[in-house]
Design a protein around this motif. Structure first.
Motif, PDB file in Angstrom:
ATOM      1  N   ALA A  99       1.334  -1.364  -0.032  1.00 51.06           N
ATOM      2  CA  ALA A  99       0.449  -0.192   0.464  1.00 51.06           C
ATOM      3  C   ALA A  99       0.735   1.202  -0.059  1.00 51.06           C
ATOM      4  O   ALA A  99      -0.166   2.663   0.055  1.00 51.06           O
ATOM      5  N   PHE A 100       1.826   0.659  -0.174  1.00 48.57           N
ATOM      6  CA  PHE A 100       2.947   2.487   0.348  1.00 48.57           C
ATOM      7  C   PHE A 100       4.155   2.293  -1.073  1.00 48.57           C
ATOM      8  O   PHE A 100       4.046   2.928  -2.165  1.00 48.57           O
TER       9      PHE A 100
ATOM     10  N   LEU B  73      -7.575   3.383  -1.057  1.00 51.04           N
ATOM     11  CA  LEU B  73      -7.218   4.362  -0.840  1.00 51.04           C
ATOM     12  C   LEU B  73      -8.420   5.411   0.056  1.00 51.04           C
ATOM     13  O   LEU B  73      -9.213   5.631  -0.776  1.00 51.04           O
ATOM     14  N   ARG B  74      -8.109   5.247   1.474  1.00 47.04           N
ATOM     15  CA  ARG B  74      -9.226   5.525   1.618  1.00 47.04           C
ATOM     16  C   ARG B  74      -9.178   6.352   3.576  1.00 47.04           C
ATOM     17  O   ARG B  74      -8.047   6.929   4.028  1.00 47.04           O
TER      18      ARG B  74
ATOM     19  N   ASP C 287     -12.534   8.129  -1.047  1.00 44.81           N
ATOM     20  CA  ASP C 287     -12.314   6.281  -0.946  1.00 44.81           C
ATOM     21  C   ASP C 287     -11.710   6.139  -2.419  1.00 44.81           C
ATOM     22  O   ASP C 287     -12.669   5.944  -3.776  1.00 44.81           O
ATOM     23  N   GLU C 288     -10.502   5.799  -2.495  1.00 45.01           N
ATOM     24  CA  GLU C 288      -9.848   5.351  -4.134  1.00 45.01           C
ATOM     25  C   GLU C 288      -9.801   4.048  -4.256  1.00 45.01           C
ATOM     26  O   GLU C 288      -9.159   3.856  -3.301  1.00 45.01           O
TER      27      GLU C 288
ATOM     28  N   CYS D 159      -5.482   7.681   2.303  1.00 49.67           N
ATOM     29  CA  CYS D 159      -4.976   8.294   1.882  1.00 49.67           C
ATOM     30  C   CYS D 159      -3.299   8.553   1.988  1.00 49.67           C
ATOM     31  O   CYS D 159      -3.254   8.768   0.984  1.00 49.67           O
ATOM     32  N   PHE D 160      -3.457   9.200   3.348  1.00 48.82           N
ATOM     33  CA  PHE D 160      -1.993   9.835   3.712  1.00 48.82           C
ATOM     34  C   PHE D 160      -1.217   9.154   3.409  1.00 48.82           C
ATOM     35  O   PHE D 160      -0.971   8.013   3.764  1.00 48.82           O
ATOM     36  N   GLY D 161       0.067   9.263   3.002  1.00 41.25           N
ATOM     37  CA  GLY D 161       1.776   8.874   3.234  1.00 41.25           C
ATOM     38  C   GLY D 161       2.524   9.960   2.512  1.00 41.25           C
ATOM     39  O   GLY D 161       2.518  10.886   2.078  1.00 41.25           O
ATOM     40  N   ILE D 162       3.716   9.266   3.537  1.00 38.84           N
ATOM     41  CA  ILE D 162       5.076  10.349   3.533  1.00 38.84           C
ATOM     42  C   ILE D 162       5.861   9.711   3.747  1.00 38.84           C
ATOM     43  O   ILE D 162       6.103   8.464   4.414  1.00 38.84           O
TER      44      ILE D 162
END
Length: 498
Positions: free
Chosen positions: A37-38, A82-83, A92-93, A249-252
């Motif tokens: 997922a990343f 990704l939510r 909600d993708e 949905c957030f990701g860093i």
């Protein structure tokens, strides 16, 4: 219903982006939900938007893995959801990820593992083998097929590339330990010494490969556990996918390395600079996460629970609690951090979105575990830096300390083997869980007045590493705040800070 594959998607007339063929440019140790997922998401985007033209070869990290055959049956494909919340809007993708070529079981096919490691196109190696994965195993041998440990396998892979005269790669370890890249390199160097490999190889490892410290941040609950929901998602998609993955949905992804890595890696070209950043030092970004994201949790959840809240999302709908959190972050925490303030504001806004995630019921009681050490690690540094900068007490951080004491002492009922049972103002019992000595301390002081308890807590150097009663005016202020929480309730106490 057909299982997910390129053939199935073609039959269904799938209109989304797909990358059927490309050379293997990444070798990934681990096939778990987080990486899928990343890393796979970012590299899939790099294929779509930057023509990276690469695939990831996954390596099953342990002999017990069960996903390898499923991945290969699905052509490496899986559905990613990704939510969450972005800029206050529900997200909600979903998309089919096609950045994986295959999954290799090196315990069954060691030669395939070495072949993938020696791909002439290989640019990077990525890992997430859990915090216990980056350890030196003295029993590992170069002749193992393969080594059980991740650093052992990595040394075998690099040695195979070295013997073929292939160039070094970028190594991105995503394990949640400090200095993950440096620790991994240290383990590899110990294997080189233990296996008595030549100095030329050691020089190759240390000078031609780049081991990066990284900081990763995306909550990934993982696969869909409810059978009915899983079946409904398959029905909507038109195919069976036992590998579907769900993340926020957030990701860093913060990568520590030389500036030229920005051009060597495909993320900037793919327009992902907001999410994947190459920086000279990851330390300030870790401090940002600990003090803003984690510090916000510890700063408000204990008082919020006493105020009658149960999950984080509902706290964000409460004017007093959200206002308290924002004042604490924007006025007391962020000004003390050594990063651009506009960047910090964006990060804090993203934190508020994450706390407001409509798909996650994050229980306050689960966040409350071990709050003594959490307040010391997450909030006390901001508290002390604020005082050093402003020569006065921070109102909200001081209140958060009083709320911590209130949570650990509210109508103590009894001490049980696994916790300290207290009573909430609403009437129900709750269990405080922390180190045994912390719980014993609060139970021993259960009949103290507010002033007696605050003095005992602040002077307990085992808790804080110092005597907090020596901070000018703190003891008096915490007593006042604790009495306000007990008399008027935590919500009104939080509102008083505004």
């Amino acid at each position: 219903m057909e299982q997910l594959s390129f053939k199935t998607l073609k039959m269904l007339g799938y209109k989304g982006y797909l990358k059927p063929e490309a050379p293997e440019k990444a070798l990934q140790f681990g096939e778990g939900n987080f990486l899928r997922a990343f890393v796979e998401d970012f590299l899939d985007t790099a294929n779509q938007k930057a023509d990276w033209n690469g695939k990831i070869a996954m390596v099953q990290p342990t002999p017990r893995g069960r996903k390898t055959d499923v991945f290969n049956a699905q052509d490496g494909l899986y559905t990613l959801y990704l939510r969450g919340s972005r800029n206050g809007e529900k997200v909600d993708e979903k998309r089919v990820i096609s950045s994986v070529s295959r999954c290799i079981n090196p315990y069954r096919d060691y030669e395939a593992f070495l072949e993938a490691a020696c791909s002439p196109a290989l640019e990077m190696m990525v890992s997430n083998t859990t915090e216990a994965g980056i350890v030196f195993d003295p029993s590992a041998k170069l002749e193992d097929r393969p080594c059980l440990s991740f650093p052992g396998k990595l040394t075998q892979a690099l040695y195979a590339r070295f013997k073929k005269g292939l160039p070094g790669v970028v190594i991105l370890s995503c394990e949640l330990i400090d200095n993950n890249g440096k620790e991994l390199l240290h383990c590899v160097n110990r294997h080189i010494e233990a296996w008595k490999l030549d100095e030329a190889f050691k020089k190759y490892v240390n000078e031609e490969n780049i081991f990066c410290n990284t900081l990763v941040d995306r909550i990934v609950p993982g696969g869909v556990k409810e059978e009915a929901e899983n079946a409904a998602m398959d029905q909507e998609n038109g195919y069976e996918d036992p590998l579907k993955d769900v993340g926020e949905c957030f990701g860093i992804w913060i990568i520590e390395g030389p500036r030229e890595l920005e051009d060597r890696l495909p993320f900037k070209k793919a327009g992902l600079a907001e999410y994947v950043q190459v920086v000279p030092d990851v330390t300030p970004y870790k401090k940002r996460k600990v003090r803003i994201l984690n510090g916000a949790h510890t700063g408000f959840v204990l008082g919020a629970y006493l105020a009658g809240q149960d999950i984080v999302r509902d706290c964000m709908q409460n004017e007093a609690i959200r206002g308290f959190m924002n004042k604490m972050l924007y006025e007391e925490v962020m000004p003390t951090l050594p990063l651009d303030q506009e960047d910090l504001k964006k990060f804090a806004a993203a934190v508020a979105d994450r706390f407001n995630n409509p798909f996650v019921d994050h229980q306050l009681m689960s966040i409350s575990l071990n709050s003594t050490s959490k307040w010391r690690a997450r909030n006390m540094p901001s508290f002390k830096d604020y005082i050093a900068m402003n020569h006065r007490l921070p109102v909200c951080l001081t209140m958060s300390l009083a709320a911590y004491i209130a949570f650990y002492s509210n109508e103590i009922q009894r001490r049980e083997a696994d916790g300290l049972v207290c009573r909430r103002p609403a009437g129900n019992e709750y269990k405080v869980q922390d180190d045994a000595w912390v719980l014993d301390f609060y139970f021993a002081h259960k009949d103290d007045t507010a002033a007696e308890l605050v003095h005992a807590v602040l002077t307990n150097e085992q808790m804080w590493g110092e005597n907090l009663a020596e901070v000018a005016g703190l003891e008096k202020e915490v007593v006042k705040d604790l009495e306000l929480i007990r008399k008027e309730g935590a919500e009104k106490a939080f509102a008083s800070c505004l």
